[in-house]
Design a protein around this motif. Sequence first.
Motif, short mmCIF file in Angstrom:
data_model
loop_
_atom_site.label_atom_id
_atom_site.label_comp_id
_atom_site.label_asym_id
_atom_site.label_seq_id
_atom_site.Cartn_x
_atom_site.Cartn_y
_atom_site.Cartn_z
N LYS D 117 0.83 -1.21 0.00
CA LYS D 117 0.00 0.00 0.00
C LYS D 117 0.86 1.26 0.00
O LYS D 117 0.53 2.25 -0.63
CB LYS D 117 -0.93 -0.01 1.22
CG LYS D 117 -2.10 -0.97 1.06
CD LYS D 117 -3.07 -0.84 2.23
CE LYS D 117 -4.31 -1.70 2.02
NZ LYS D 117 -5.17 -1.72 3.23
N ILE D 159 -2.62 0.48 -8.57
CA ILE D 159 -3.50 -0.63 -8.24
C ILE D 159 -2.64 -1.84 -7.89
O ILE D 159 -1.54 -2.00 -8.42
CB ILE D 159 -4.42 -0.98 -9.45
CG1 ILE D 159 -5.35 0.20 -9.73
CG2 ILE D 159 -5.22 -2.24 -9.20
CD1 ILE D 159 -6.26 0.00 -10.93
N PHE D 160 -3.11 -2.67 -6.95
CA PHE D 160 -2.35 -3.89 -6.65
C PHE D 160 -3.30 -5.08 -6.62
O PHE D 160 -4.50 -4.94 -6.39
CB PHE D 160 -1.62 -3.77 -5.30
CG PHE D 160 -2.52 -3.53 -4.13
CD1 PHE D 160 -3.13 -4.59 -3.45
CD2 PHE D 160 -2.78 -2.24 -3.68
CE1 PHE D 160 -3.96 -4.37 -2.36
CE2 PHE D 160 -3.62 -2.02 -2.61
CZ PHE D 160 -4.22 -3.07 -1.94
N PHE D 161 -2.76 -6.25 -6.91
CA PHE D 161 -3.48 -7.51 -6.81
C PHE D 161 -2.61 -8.52 -6.09
O PHE D 161 -1.39 -8.49 -6.22
CB PHE D 161 -3.83 -8.05 -8.21
CG PHE D 161 -4.90 -7.27 -8.89
CD1 PHE D 161 -6.21 -7.32 -8.44
CD2 PHE D 161 -4.61 -6.47 -9.98
CE1 PHE D 161 -7.21 -6.59 -9.06
CE2 PHE D 161 -5.61 -5.73 -10.59
CZ PHE D 161 -6.90 -5.79 -10.14
N GLN D 162 -3.26 -9.41 -5.34
CA GLN D 162 -2.53 -10.52 -4.75
C GLN D 162 -2.60 -11.70 -5.70
O GLN D 162 -3.65 -12.01 -6.26
CB GLN D 162 -3.13 -10.89 -3.38
CG GLN D 162 -2.27 -11.89 -2.62
CD GLN D 162 -2.82 -12.21 -1.25
OE1 GLN D 162 -3.68 -11.48 -0.73
NE2 GLN D 162 -2.34 -13.29 -0.65
N TYR D 163 -1.47 -12.37 -5.91
CA TYR D 163 -1.40 -13.48 -6.86
C TYR D 163 -0.85 -14.74 -6.19
O TYR D 163 -0.10 -14.66 -5.21
CB TYR D 163 -0.46 -13.13 -8.01
CG TYR D 163 -1.08 -12.26 -9.07
CD1 TYR D 163 -1.78 -12.81 -10.13
CD2 TYR D 163 -0.96 -10.88 -9.00
CE1 TYR D 163 -2.34 -12.01 -11.12
CE2 TYR D 163 -1.51 -10.07 -9.98
CZ TYR D 163 -2.20 -10.64 -11.03
OH TYR D 163 -2.76 -9.85 -11.99
N ASN D 164 -1.18 -15.89 -6.77
CA ASN D 164 -0.47 -17.11 -6.45
C ASN D 164 0.77 -17.23 -7.31
O ASN D 164 1.80 -17.72 -6.87
CB ASN D 164 -1.39 -18.33 -6.66
CG ASN D 164 -2.39 -18.46 -5.53
OD1 ASN D 164 -2.03 -18.31 -4.36
ND2 ASN D 164 -3.65 -18.72 -5.87
N ALA D 165 0.64 -16.77 -8.54
CA ALA D 165 1.79 -16.77 -9.44
C ALA D 165 1.54 -15.68 -10.47
O ALA D 165 0.41 -15.49 -10.92
CB ALA D 165 1.93 -18.13 -10.13
N GLU D 176 2.77 -16.46 -18.92
CA GLU D 176 1.47 -16.53 -18.25
C GLU D 176 0.76 -17.82 -18.67
O GLU D 176 0.19 -18.53 -17.83
CB GLU D 176 0.63 -15.32 -18.65
CG GLU D 176 -0.50 -15.04 -17.67
CD GLU D 176 -1.16 -13.68 -17.98
OE1 GLU D 176 -1.04 -12.76 -17.15
OE2 GLU D 176 -1.75 -13.56 -19.06
N LEU D 179 2.30 -20.70 -16.86
CA LEU D 179 1.90 -20.73 -15.44
C LEU D 179 0.47 -21.26 -15.30
O LEU D 179 0.17 -22.05 -14.40
CB LEU D 179 2.00 -19.33 -14.83
CG LEU D 179 3.43 -18.77 -14.65
CD1 LEU D 179 3.38 -17.36 -14.08
CD2 LEU D 179 4.27 -19.67 -13.75
N HIS D 180 -0.42 -20.80 -16.19
CA HIS D 180 -1.81 -21.27 -16.12
C HIS D 180 -1.88 -22.78 -16.26
O HIS D 180 -2.70 -23.44 -15.63
CB HIS D 180 -2.65 -20.60 -17.22
CG HIS D 180 -3.06 -19.21 -16.87
ND1 HIS D 180 -3.66 -18.34 -17.74
CD2 HIS D 180 -2.95 -18.51 -15.70
CE1 HIS D 180 -3.90 -17.20 -17.16
NE2 HIS D 180 -3.47 -17.27 -15.91
N TYR D 183 1.30 -24.32 -13.05
CA TYR D 183 1.40 -23.93 -11.64
C TYR D 183 0.32 -24.58 -10.79
O TYR D 183 -0.85 -24.62 -11.18
CB TYR D 183 1.32 -22.42 -11.49
CG TYR D 183 1.17 -22.00 -10.06
CD1 TYR D 183 2.28 -21.99 -9.20
CD2 TYR D 183 -0.07 -21.66 -9.52
CE1 TYR D 183 2.14 -21.65 -7.86
CE2 TYR D 183 -0.22 -21.32 -8.20
CZ TYR D 183 0.89 -21.32 -7.37
OH TYR D 183 0.75 -20.99 -6.05
#
Lengths: 241, 241, 241, 241, 241, 241, 241
Positions: D117, D159-165, D176, D179-180, D183
């Motif tokens: 943040k 802007i932010f996002f939380q990701y697993n990967a 990407e 990974l899809h 992962y």
Amino acid sequence: MESMNHQMMGYDRAITMFSPDGRLLQVEYAKKTVKQGSTAIGMVCSDGVLLVTDKRIVDPLVVTEAIEKIFQIDEHIGATASGIISDARVLIERAQVKAQQHQVTYDSPIDVLSVVKNICDLKQICTQSGGLRPFGVSILVAGIDPEGPKLFETDPTGIFFQYNAVVIGEGEEGIEEILHKKYKPTISLDDGLKLCVDALSTVLDDKFNAERLDAAYIKTSSKKFTKISKKELENVLKQVK
Amino acid sequence: MESMNHQMMGYDRAITMFSPDGRLLQVEYAKKTVKQGSTAIGMVCSDGVLLVTDKRIVDPLVVTEAIEKIFQIDEHIGATASGIISDARVLIERAQVKAQQHQVTYDSPIDVLSVVKNICDLKQICTQSGGLRPFGVSILVAGIDPEGPKLFETDPTGIFFQYNAVVIGEGEEGIEEILHKKYKPTISLDDGLKLCVDALSTVLDDKFNAERLDAAYIKTSSKKFTKISKKELENVLKQVK
Amino acid sequence: MESMNHQMMGYDRAITMFSPDGRLLQVEYAKKTVKQGSTAIGMVCSDGVLLVTDKRIVDPLVVTEAIEKIFQIDEHIGATASGIISDARVLIERAQVKAQQHQVTYDSPIDVLSVVKNICDLKQICTQSGGLRPFGVSILVAGIDPEGPKLFETDPTGIFFQYNAVVIGEGEEGIEEILHKKYKPTISLDDGLKLCVDALSTVLDDKFNAERLDAAYIKTSSKKFTKISKKELENVLKQVK
Amino acid sequence: MESMNHQMMGYDRAITMFSPDGRLLQVEYAKKTVKQGSTAIGMVCSDGVLLVTDKRIVDPLVVTEAIEKIFQIDEHIGATASGIISDARVLIERAQVKAQQHQVTYDSPIDVLSVVKNICDLKQICTQSGGLRPFGVSILVAGIDPEGPKLFETDPTGIFFQYNAVVIGEGEEGIEEILHKKYKPTISLDDGLKLCVDALSTVLDDKFNAERLDAAYIKTSSKKFTKISKKELENVLKQVK
Amino acid sequence: MESMNHQMMGYDRAITMFSPDGRLLQVEYAKKTVKQGSTAIGMVCSDGVLLVTDKRIVDPLVVTEAIEKIFQIDEHIGATASGIISDARVLIERAQVKAQQHQVTYDSPIDVLSVVKNICDLKQICTQSGGLRPFGVSILVAGIDPEGPKLFETDPTGIFFQYNAVVIGEGEEGIEEILHKKYKPTISLDDGLKLCVDALSTVLDDKFNAERLDAAYIKTSSKKFTKISKKELENVLKQVK
Amino acid sequence: MESMNHQMMGYDRAITMFSPDGRLLQVEYAKKTVKQGSTAIGMVCSDGVLLVTDKRIVDPLVVTEAIEKIFQIDEHIGATASGIISDARVLIERAQVKAQQHQVTYDSPIDVLSVVKNICDLKQICTQSGGLRPFGVSILVAGIDPEGPKLFETDPTGIFFQYNAVVIGEGEEGIEEILHKKYKPTISLDDGLKLCVDALSTVLDDKFNAERLDAAYIKTSSKKFTKISKKELENVLKQVK
Amino acid sequence: MESMNHQMMGYDRAITMFSPDGRLLQVEYAKKTVKQGSTAIGMVCSDGVLLVTDKRIVDPLVVTEAIEKIFQIDEHIGATASGIISDARVLIERAQVKAQQHQVTYDSPIDVLSVVKNICDLKQICTQSGGLRPFGVSILVAGIDPEGPKLFETDPTGIFFQYNAVVIGEGEEGIEEILHKKYKPTISLDDGLKLCVDALSTVLDDKFNAERLDAAYIKTSSKKFTKISKKELENVLKQVK
């Protein structure tokens, strides 16, 4: 033609810019605002100084008595203006504060010239600093000094002149001619008022009536700013018609 | 044609700029915003002063009771606005603080004119300083002074006038005509309310209903800002239809 | 056509500029940003107030639980937004601080309207001061006051309205229609949630699934902001399908 | 076509300007900078969180070990970036100071979201204030919180996002997809590293070698930011080839 | 072609502006200034680190010994620059102050990387803030840390790289090729100096003479910044010719 | 041709802007101002350092003795300038204050190089910060240090060089040639003065006379800034003619 | 032709901009303002120094005695100006304060040159800083120093010259010629006044009369600024006609 060129080239888009012939066009435009303002007359008389203005209001629902066109700056000093009236208020309020401060600091009333210079200082800054526009208003300042009655005009440039009699606003050209012919420094406040009202009614013609008149005087003897009542103005108007 | 030229030349792109004929075009555009705002009427009556506005809301899911169109500035002073309502809020909140400060400092209620001048001072600054735009809102200020009820209009220029009756916003032209014909200073608050509601319903026509009405009065006797209930407004609306 | 002209003339290049017809075009463009934002619904119910939003995330690697679309402002107040989410965060964080300060200063929870006005004050400034752009976000603020549940919308202009039910973002037009038909103030939180989820799934259609849903409520009785679990949302989604 | 129009009209010349369709074009251009940056991958694993990047250096005289592409923010938090690396350094250094201050003030390690943040607050300001440009960098922040490993991406908008990967930079599209497909949250740090290196070498192809690789992990057990040695990376690279 | 378009559209007129393809054109132009600057070489040797520059002065009345092209930052750190030399001076003087402050505060010499980061921090700010231009200079910083000799290049963007050997300025392309062929980390300061002088004389050709040479080294053993005398340089020049 | 393009594209309208080929055009224009300034010569002699200038005044009513073209900075340091003389005064006055402060703080005279760097620091800032223009003046600073006489030139960029002999201003090209042929470091102050006066009278030709000459020297032995009298100058002029 | 090009390219739209040939066009335009100002003459005489100006007022209602064209700065120093008189007032008032401060601080009168430099410092700043325009006024400063009478001219650039006799404003060209022919340093104040009045009446011709004249002198013996009375001026005018 030359003026058109200046506009094409953009010399008139900022106050912080001279045109190639050395003019500040934004300041000149501000003066045009004054020329379109309501007419105001100042006059030094044998027994005091006089301010007479046209309120230029036609809506019958307006409370004409409340229209601020002649302002008291100090007990012995008044002012009127032509142009953007909200600009005038900023300058007048500053002058009122300045006059009060002088009274408190020196225990004596401020002289008229100091009030005038104070107004002109701020006006000059607004012709030189970017991010501000010139004040679009000319102000007549009238008052009584120990040496007698005084009358000044300040223009949007921040220049001032002392006058015996002066007129600003839309009726300027017509009334100036009348003043040149009829004004004499020996004129009394009473006759001065008649001269001013007569001049206004001649130039403004049938659009004119007592409702639109505002006037104030400061006698040399009493040194007190005094508004002239609607009744008195109606009387004068009857006499001159 | 001349106006088109001014636009081509860019004289209307900044408030810190006069056009060659001495006008502040950005301020004139701000006034157009007001002309498109919701209609608001102010009226001085024999027993107090009255504010009546159109809320101009049609979405049935809006909580119409909560719409702020008439604001209380002090116990004895109210206001309404036409134009950009978020601009109005900034000015009204400043006026509320100013009124509180006056009460605390002088232990007496502020007079209506001081509130008006405070609003106009900020409005004037926003017509002269770069990096700000003029306030796109006209505000009607109504209140009771020791001398009786008073009603003022302030426009985007920072100019103000005192009125007996005045209307601003989209219904201005139609309602002004009605006020000129029917308003008399001897009108009571009750009859004034009927006149205002009648005028609004005539001009706004079938788009109009009781939901959209908002009104408040301040009686000369009590000097208390009082909102008029929806029920009362419905009754009045029935009577005038 | 007229709009095209405004663009050619540059009236839409700065917030500190009115167009000749009195509009603030940059603010209108900011509103378009909101119209393209993810859909958010607010609803006042018989037993509390409800916020339901579409997270609008399709990347399966995003941790959807962590997406901030519904924010807690105080124990009894929540908010959601549509438009530029980083803009929303700035306003929400300010509101959180404001709420804490109020609690500490007055030892009582802040009322919902004060939070809304605080947000709108900053939004208004950003429509008037050069060197800043308007906030490109509308915010729904929901909370419980002593008088009961309240729901507000603030738009980029800094204007706010109180609603019984409201929707913002890309699904606005379709869902507004549904709300007009089906919403009643007597609806319970449980039924309200179903209505909102149903509306979202109808409008967003096959792009929609439980992962994308976010919802929270504040009960009038407990006055506690409570997130609705993914499980509950999945159950509701099954029921409405 | 529409985009070309926006450029002709100048809507993309300042961050403090919305285009008529509600977009902030300067921010969108900043995102293109990120798309051209060197590739960086973040991955949440069963036993910790992993960052792997391409250093994208080909000059053999550069001291590749010294290239700063993965930064330590606190003992338990690391970050990497794609886009303008000097922009990244400004944000990372602020975050390091913020983390230290938190440790000193609260005597406990900062949580990952607070760091994120903090970075986004400054990024948002730079999309709204004139006289600054948006940060041309996306940052991946990885760390261990009491609840376990966390991975965030912050973009130029703030802007932010939380990701697993997640992957950013020039190899984004290709990796990407990988990974899809491959992962799983149950992947171990060891296998995760192999997956990342394999993905990078596939997409970057023959331009790729061990010299260009940089990687670090933070184990959930130890909570210590640890750089992976060149030797280990060479071993992994041999295995995946 | 595309570049021409960017220029027509004005994307290269301000540092606070990205072009539609995500580039900061003003920063790229600043890098061109560096490419036209006088040539400077840095080299890590087995027994220290070396800086060699072309003074590029031809006027015989200039006091060539006094030309500042290699600057001492601290006892163990030196620097040289290519591009706008007055820009370099600003950055070098700040670094000197920073080094002194470090010595006084921590009673130990500053490490080379801290000096480099300090320079890059200011450079980055000047690529992001309006009203400033990027620094038009690249700086080579060479020094001895506890772990041995270090050599960095900082570019106008505020990015830095650590090198074993590096060249900047007008001779960059030709000399880079020579360094790639002939440089080895095992080279001694003596042989390194010969290599640098040989490379300069090859690329600058007949415009080159001993007067124009400036060189300094810092030995790992003594950690003292030492200027190489004109006599020594003349000897080396004779040997390489 | 290329230069014309740069002008069309506006790269030369602000100092905070590089042209696509990496030049600062406003600074280059400022250098042209210097080239048109009055001629000034500095010369290091065997027994001191000398400054000789053309006052370039033809109006016989000017008090030529009072023209400030050679300024004393400290007892042992003098300066002269070519370009905008009011710009020079600003820099010289700052240098005088700096020299006094040094004397007071360290109880020893300032060295010449410190004065030069002080002047160049301000000059550099004015090539990098928006809202200011570069100084349109080159300054020659001459003085005696413990190591002997020193002579520097500072240009509008803020770059400085140490010279044995140097000329700036309109006569630069012609006199530089003469200096290259006739100047030797073993020249005495007396012979140096003759050389300078001869060079000036040759280049400026018949426009030249003793009135226009100004000169000062600082002897290595006495370290005192000394103006050369009009009489002496007339004698020298007679000898060289 | 070249000048026209400069205007097309906009080099004359800001003071912070050099034209490609190294000129500051806004400052040159400001000088044109001076050339159009009212005529002012300064003259050093055998027994003091003299200032004579044209008030250039034709309106008979102006109080000509009150026109400020010659200002007293200190007991022993006076000044007059040509160009924008409100600009002059700003500079003169600053000089008056500066003179008072000097008297109080050092208990001795300020020297004339210090006053001149003070005026020029502010003038120079206004040719270099954006957001301000140059002062559109030249000022003549006259006073008595211990060494005798002194007379200076300061122009809009902030450059000053010391004169024996000088004229500025619209009559400059004609009167300069007269001064070159008739002025001698041995002239007495009485004869000097006659020379000035004669020159003014010759150049201004039939537009000229005693009303328009203003004059003051400072005798070397008394060192007192003294205005010359209208009566004296009328006498002189009769003699010269």
